[in-house]
Design an enzyme around this catalytic site. Structure first.
Site, short mmCIF file in Angstrom:
data_model
loop_
_atom_site.label_atom_id
_atom_site.label_comp_id
_atom_site.label_asym_id
_atom_site.label_seq_id
_atom_site.Cartn_x
_atom_site.Cartn_y
_atom_site.Cartn_z
N ARG A 1 0.69 -1.10 0.13
CA ARG A 1 -0.10 -0.06 0.05
C ARG A 1 0.68 1.30 0.08
O ARG A 1 0.79 2.06 -0.93
CB ARG A 1 -1.01 0.00 1.28
CG ARG A 1 -1.76 1.17 1.33
CD ARG A 1 -2.91 1.04 2.47
NE ARG A 1 -3.76 -0.35 2.00
CZ ARG A 1 -4.59 -0.71 2.70
NH1 ARG A 1 -4.36 -0.71 3.98
NH2 ARG A 1 -5.15 -1.67 2.19
N TYR A 2 1.58 1.42 1.02
CA TYR A 2 2.62 2.48 0.95
C TYR A 2 3.73 2.09 0.07
O TYR A 2 4.24 1.01 -0.09
CB TYR A 2 3.26 2.74 2.44
CG TYR A 2 2.19 2.73 3.49
CD1 TYR A 2 1.51 3.85 3.86
CD2 TYR A 2 1.53 1.79 4.34
CE1 TYR A 2 0.34 3.92 4.83
CE2 TYR A 2 0.72 1.75 5.21
CZ TYR A 2 0.13 2.88 5.57
OH TYR A 2 -0.90 2.94 6.56
N ARG B 1 -7.82 -8.90 10.82
CA ARG B 1 -7.79 -9.91 9.77
C ARG B 1 -8.40 -11.10 9.69
O ARG B 1 -8.10 -12.26 9.57
CB ARG B 1 -6.17 -10.18 9.56
CG ARG B 1 -5.51 -10.01 8.45
CD ARG B 1 -4.03 -9.81 8.48
NE ARG B 1 -3.79 -8.55 8.56
CZ ARG B 1 -2.73 -8.08 9.27
NH1 ARG B 1 -2.04 -8.66 10.15
NH2 ARG B 1 -2.59 -6.56 9.09
N ASP C 1 -10.85 -0.91 14.44
CA ASP C 1 -11.08 -1.17 12.97
C ASP C 1 -12.90 -1.47 12.93
O ASP C 1 -13.13 -2.12 14.23
CB ASP C 1 -10.27 -2.11 12.36
CG ASP C 1 -8.85 -1.63 11.93
OD1 ASP C 1 -8.74 -0.52 11.73
OD2 ASP C 1 -7.98 -2.56 12.04
N CYS D 1 -10.11 -9.43 15.65
CA CYS D 1 -8.96 -9.42 14.80
C CYS D 1 -9.57 -8.69 13.46
O CYS D 1 -10.38 -9.30 12.73
CB CYS D 1 -8.56 -10.94 14.43
SG CYS D 1 -7.14 -10.87 13.32
N ARG E 1 7.10 0.14 1.75
CA ARG E 1 6.84 -1.11 2.73
C ARG E 1 5.75 -1.79 2.32
O ARG E 1 4.84 -1.44 1.90
CB ARG E 1 6.89 -0.42 4.10
CG ARG E 1 5.70 0.36 4.60
CD ARG E 1 6.20 1.21 5.75
NE ARG E 1 4.94 1.86 6.13
CZ ARG E 1 4.97 3.41 5.89
NH1 ARG E 1 5.62 3.77 4.62
NH2 ARG E 1 3.83 4.03 6.09
N CYS F 1 -2.43 -18.39 15.11
CA CYS F 1 -1.94 -17.52 16.29
C CYS F 1 -1.98 -18.30 17.55
O CYS F 1 -2.83 -19.02 17.77
CB CYS F 1 -2.90 -16.38 16.26
SG CYS F 1 -3.16 -15.26 15.00
N ASP G 1 -6.71 3.60 11.39
CA ASP G 1 -6.50 2.90 10.05
C ASP G 1 -7.70 3.19 8.95
O ASP G 1 -8.83 2.69 9.60
CB ASP G 1 -6.17 1.56 10.13
CG ASP G 1 -5.33 0.99 9.50
OD1 ASP G 1 -4.85 1.69 8.11
OD2 ASP G 1 -4.52 0.07 9.54
N LYS H 1 -2.75 4.24 7.67
CA LYS H 1 -2.98 4.97 9.00
C LYS H 1 -2.61 6.59 9.06
O LYS H 1 -1.84 6.86 8.30
CB LYS H 1 -1.56 4.41 9.67
CG LYS H 1 -1.93 2.73 9.67
CD LYS H 1 -0.60 2.09 10.59
CE LYS H 1 -0.85 0.67 10.32
NZ LYS H 1 -0.85 0.03 9.05
N CYS I 1 -8.04 -13.42 19.02
CA CYS I 1 -8.58 -12.24 19.47
C CYS I 1 -10.01 -12.07 18.43
O CYS I 1 -10.19 -12.09 17.70
CB CYS I 1 -7.74 -10.89 19.33
SG CYS I 1 -6.08 -11.46 19.66
S1 SF4 Z 1 -5.18 -9.84 16.41
FE1 SF4 Z 1 -5.57 -11.29 14.85
S2 SF4 Z 1 -3.57 -11.73 14.07
FE2 SF4 Z 1 -3.07 -10.71 15.99
S3 SF4 Z 1 -2.73 -12.51 17.55
FE3 SF4 Z 1 -5.07 -11.65 17.61
S4 SF4 Z 1 -6.10 -12.96 16.16
FE4 SF4 Z 1 -4.06 -13.23 15.76
#
Ligand code: SF4
Length: 453
Positions: A147-148, A169, A345, A167, A151, A160, A382, A389, A164
């Site tokens: 994107r940038y 993603r 997000d 997340c 980087r 993971c 973001d 960002k 979470c």
């Molecule tokens: S935020 Fe998403 S990518 Fe990061 S540890 Fe938690 S579940 Fe995994």
């Protein structure tokens, strides 16, 4: 001119309030013993990464077997119902499980990050998309977002040590859920080769964010191979390994010698090549930091490894001045640089965790000055749709009534306006109703852009 005694009179400061030093108090008690399944586990066993990984909680059934009657049946039912509308599957380490206050799980800030309750869920924002930051739209090869200009974000795997529930993603990370079928980003040699070939072909790229998923899950030889391949690219000047690991499974830093040695070798080799390799981690709440965290981070620092933190601002977790101040001071005390605090997000099923832009700006104002400037985090939005960002304060326009903020991003996409939206449940009821009406919604957005011009 004679200097008077008065000028030299010592100005003594009043003694410090012990509360102001609370950030140094790191738990070293056997806090896991209050969990029925861990009551007989000694410190040596509990603080091994093998134990932590083997005893992760991955289902409601397992949660019930571990906690037994520490919580009510109603609570278990809330978790089961919450999971039906969650984009992430469950995975919690024994470490985090043991730090949750199960006498009051509804209000606990660690529980809120990993277990969704049906009674807490708010309706998703109407502008929500599964890949809200459009990472897939900016990916020239699978798992690499460019994107940038200078980087890239390299998603090296899709698992993971914990999942979470918030997340960003969630479109790719973890197992499929009832709600979401994930994009496949498993460790795969061909995918890695394609990504590295792309990086090699673009001389403007100097910086790589190695993320996922979580690089904590890479085997030691995979980590070293990947690190060396990136270091071997002449125009790569720096990269960061992004991991939540130290916050949720610090034991690995203490007992997984092969992994820590592999990381150290990559960092050392980078330093000799005048390149920077650092670790970016993700603590959200001061209670995640205990004595074993200090041991793990000290081990990395004694090997010359720089660690920075990226937190996410979350309602009921860290959206108070006191909690954020304690987090910043505790991280600084351990010499982890509190680099960023992200506004949350837009993610499916976790609207209850989002705050308004106003909340975060007020917290930032109140905590600035808590410690040295280089340890004060920048509060970051973001922007939706791939604007990248932005410093949260740099909005072109922000309407607290409609909850619409407008940003520009001249380096990423000049001449485009990008939005951030406050959660609807924080707005007045009549404004919420306007958001549910397609015509009214477009009108509010158009008015915000007009005001931003
Ligand atoms: S935020 Fe998403 S990518 Fe990061 S540890 Fe938690 S579940 Fe995994």
């Amino acid at each position: 001119m004679a200097i008077t005694e008065e000028v030299y009179a010592p100005r003594t400061k009043p003694p410090v309030d012990p509360e102001d030093l609370a950030h140094r108090e790191l738990r070293r008690d056997e806090f896991w013993r209050h969990i029925p399944a861990f009551a007989d586990i000694d410190a040596h066993t509990f603080h091994s990464h093998i134990f932590q990984m083997r005893h992760s909680i991955t289902s409601v059934g397992k949660l019930m077997r571990v906690l037994e009657n520490r919580v009510s049946n109603d609570f278990y039912q809330e978790v089961a119902a919450g999971l039906q509308h969650a984009p992430m599957s469950v995975r919690i380490s024994p470490y985090i499980t043991s730090l949750i206050n199960w006498d009051d799980p509804y209000r606990d800030p660690l529980r809120k990050q990993f277990l969704s309750l049906r009674c807490e869920q708010e309706r998703d924002h109407p502008e929500l998309h599964l890949d809200s930051l459009n990472e897939l739209g900016d990916a020239p090869v699978a798992g690499l977002t460019h994107r940038y200009p200078d980087r890239v974000l390299f998603l090296v795997l899709d698992t993971c040590p914990v999942y979470c529930r918030f997340c960003t993603r969630s479109y790719a990370v973890g197992l499929n859920t009832e709600d979401v079928e994930k994009v496949n980003l498993r460790v795969n040699r061909e995918r890695w080769d394609n990504a590295i070939e792309y990086i090699q072909s673009r001389p403007e790229i100097e910086d790589v964010v190695v993320s996922g998923g979580d690089m904590y899950q890479l085997k030691a030889d995979q980590l070293e191979e990947l690190g060396n391949r990136l270091l071997n690219i002449d125009h790569i000047r720096r990269f960061r390994f992004a991991t939540k690991g130290p916050a949720v499974l610090p034991q690995k830093l203490v007992t997984d010698d092969a992994w820590v040695d592999a990381l150290t070798r990559v960092v050392d080799r980078g330093r000799k090549m005048h390149k920077e390799v650092v670790l970016h981690t993700h603590f959200n709440h001061p209670a995640e930091i205990t004595g074993i965290t200090q041991d793990g981070l000290n081990r990395l620092q004694s090997r010359g490894i720089t660690i920075r933190n990226q937190a996410v601002l979350q309602s009921g977790v860290n959206n108070s001045i006191e909690t954020m101040r304690l987090l910043i001071k505790r991280l600084s005390y351990l010499n982890v640089q509190p680099y960023y605090v992200y506004f949350h997000d837009l993610v499916r099923g976790v609207e209850d965790l989002r705050t308004t832009l106003d909340d975060g700006l007020a917290i930032e104002k109140a905590i600035r000055g808590t410690t040295s400037g280089f340890n004060m985090p920048t509060f970051i939005v973001d922007t939706l749709g791939g604007g990248g960002k932005r410093d949260a304060h740099s909005y072109e326009y922000y309407n607290r009534e409609t909850g619409i903020a407008v940003y520009i991003s001249p380096v990423v996409k000049p001449d485009t306006f990008f939005f951030y939206f406050d959660p609807l449940w924080r707005l007045r009821e009549d404004i919420q109703a306007r958001w549910q009406d397609d015509v009214e919604r477009e009108k509010m957005k158009a008015e915000a852009i007009e005001a931003a011009r």
